[in-house]
Design an enzyme around this catalytic site. Structure first.
Site, PDB file in Angstrom:
ATOM      1  N   LYS A  51       0.933  -1.327  -0.171  1.00  0.00           N
ATOM      2  CA  LYS A  51      -0.091   0.216   0.027  1.00  0.00           C
ATOM      3  C   LYS A  51       0.283   1.136  -0.052  1.00  0.00           C
ATOM      4  O   LYS A  51       0.755   2.242  -0.323  1.00  0.00           O
ATOM      5  CB  LYS A  51      -0.849  -0.117   0.954  1.00  0.00           C
ATOM      6  CG  LYS A  51      -2.102  -1.070   1.181  1.00  0.00           C
ATOM      7  CD  LYS A  51      -3.397  -1.414   2.453  1.00  0.00           C
ATOM      8  CE  LYS A  51      -3.698  -2.622   1.982  1.00  0.00           C
ATOM      9  NZ  LYS A  51      -4.873  -2.842   3.832  1.00  0.00           N
ATOM     10  N   GLN A  95      -4.600  -1.713   9.345  1.00  0.00           N
ATOM     11  CA  GLN A  95      -4.442  -3.144   9.566  1.00  0.00           C
ATOM     12  C   GLN A  95      -5.032  -4.138   9.919  1.00  0.00           C
ATOM     13  O   GLN A  95      -4.927  -4.131  11.016  1.00  0.00           O
ATOM     14  CB  GLN A  95      -3.454  -2.826   8.615  1.00  0.00           C
ATOM     15  CG  GLN A  95      -3.164  -4.801   8.065  1.00  0.00           C
ATOM     16  CD  GLN A  95      -3.200  -4.169   6.552  1.00  0.00           C
ATOM     17  OE1 GLN A  95      -3.872  -3.455   6.289  1.00  0.00           O
ATOM     18  NE2 GLN A  95      -3.596  -5.779   6.172  1.00  0.00           N
ATOM     19  N   ASP A 118     -10.922   2.599   4.321  1.00  0.00           N
ATOM     20  CA  ASP A 118     -11.163   1.062   3.922  1.00  0.00           C
ATOM     21  C   ASP A 118     -12.610   0.693   3.738  1.00  0.00           C
ATOM     22  O   ASP A 118     -13.207  -0.633   3.431  1.00  0.00           O
ATOM     23  CB  ASP A 118     -10.779   0.467   5.343  1.00  0.00           C
ATOM     24  CG  ASP A 118      -9.561  -0.603   5.382  1.00  0.00           C
ATOM     25  OD1 ASP A 118      -9.381  -0.740   4.014  1.00  0.00           O
ATOM     26  OD2 ASP A 118      -9.190  -0.379   5.985  1.00  0.00           O
TER      27      ASP A 118
END
Ligand code: GUN
Length: 283
Positions: A51, A95, A118
């Site tokens: 990412k 994460q 997200d």
């Protein structure tokens, strides 16, 4: 048979996003993404590294907060509060998975929904349910984009989704319903997985089990999307689908690697740029 080349589509999308970022930079705005990773999970470290690399490639400012496994929930919440208020950060990503002493739901709830790139926050998932969108969840959005770019019709098709995670299976089912597909959601308790899969015009596997989808489970000419990211003993990346055999039956199939994975990251970048616009219009 067509190989659905997610890597190439992601590259094209990144080129488009790069020019959008240049336009923003001309107005003095640099999109910023903050990524939080707790502990030393090796798969998570690889995902976060990818990412960060993608952000650099197209000119998004990115910062990674690597936190010790034993950090308290309170400390993590304090960091999120700080990032919520940070004007140079437009997107925040925590994460997953988090260590078991930290309540994931509480952490996701603490992220400003306008920075939730997200699309994990209940407010944003609620918007997916209502088809009243702010962000789209990255992996399902990547799948929809692959189907759109390859002009694969969804309306009226039998879509079978194996796996019902909050990250992929469930939101993807909602998005497919919003596109007027006939959707079947399968899970580990499904009575006859093979029979369900054989009904699919579009079969999507998001389980994380190598070799789960075999050739006898796929209808001739079906489109097959493999979300699995499994490593074998030699460290090789494999999907859920027996690619060699299934690709002889399907009309189109995503490879692993090079299918859904790169599109997930491209969608994260897209959401981060969208977050800049959302930030500009905040009240
Ligand atoms: N862990 C596995 N997939 C994801 C993802 O898409 N986002 C985050 N934040 N964590 C993950």
């Amino acid at each position: 048979m067509i190989i659905l080349d997610g890597k190439k589509l992601a590259q094209d999308l990144k080129t488009e996003l790069k020019s959008e970022i240049l336009e923003l930079k001309n107005k003095g705005i640099v999109p910023g993404l903050s990524v939080i990773i707790v502990g030393n999970d090796s798969a998570s470290e690889i995902y976060v590294g990818n990412k960060e690399k993608a952000c650099k490639e197209i000119g998004i400012y990115s910062e990674v907060h690597g936190l010790e496994e034993k950090i308290s929930e309170e400390e993590l919440l304090m960091l999120i509060d700080k990032l919520n208020a940070d004007e140079k950060i437009h997107g925040i990503l925590v994460q997953l998975p988090l260590p078991s002493h930290i309540n994931e739901d509480k952490i996701i709830l603490a992220i400003d929904p306008k920075k939730d790139v997200d699309c994990f926050h209940p407010e944003n998932i609620g918007r997916v349910f209502l088809d009243n969108l702010r962000f789209l969840p990255c992996t399902p959005a990547g799948i929809m984009e692959i189907l759109k770019k390859y002009e694969i019709e969804i309306v009226g098709k039998n879509v079978v989704i194996v796996g019902r995670s909050n990250i992929v299976g469930k939101p993807l089912a909602l998005m497919m319903i919003n596109e007027s597909a006939t959707v079947t959601s399968c899970n580990s308790k499904t009575k006859n997985l093979k029979d369900e899969c054989l009904k699919a015009d579009i079969l999507i596997s998001a389980v994380g089990k190598t070799g789960l989808i075999t050739a006898d489970m796929v209808k001739q000419g079906a489109v097959v999307i493999d979300v699995g990211m499994n490593r074998n003993e030699e460290g090789k990346l494999l999907g859920d689908v027996d690619f060699a055999k299934v690709s002889k039956i399907s009309s189109a199939i995503t490879p692993v690697p090079g299918g859904v994975g790169p599109m997930t990251i491209a969608m994260l970048l897209k959401n981060t740029i969208k977050a800049v616009k959302i930030y500009a219009n905040r009240s």
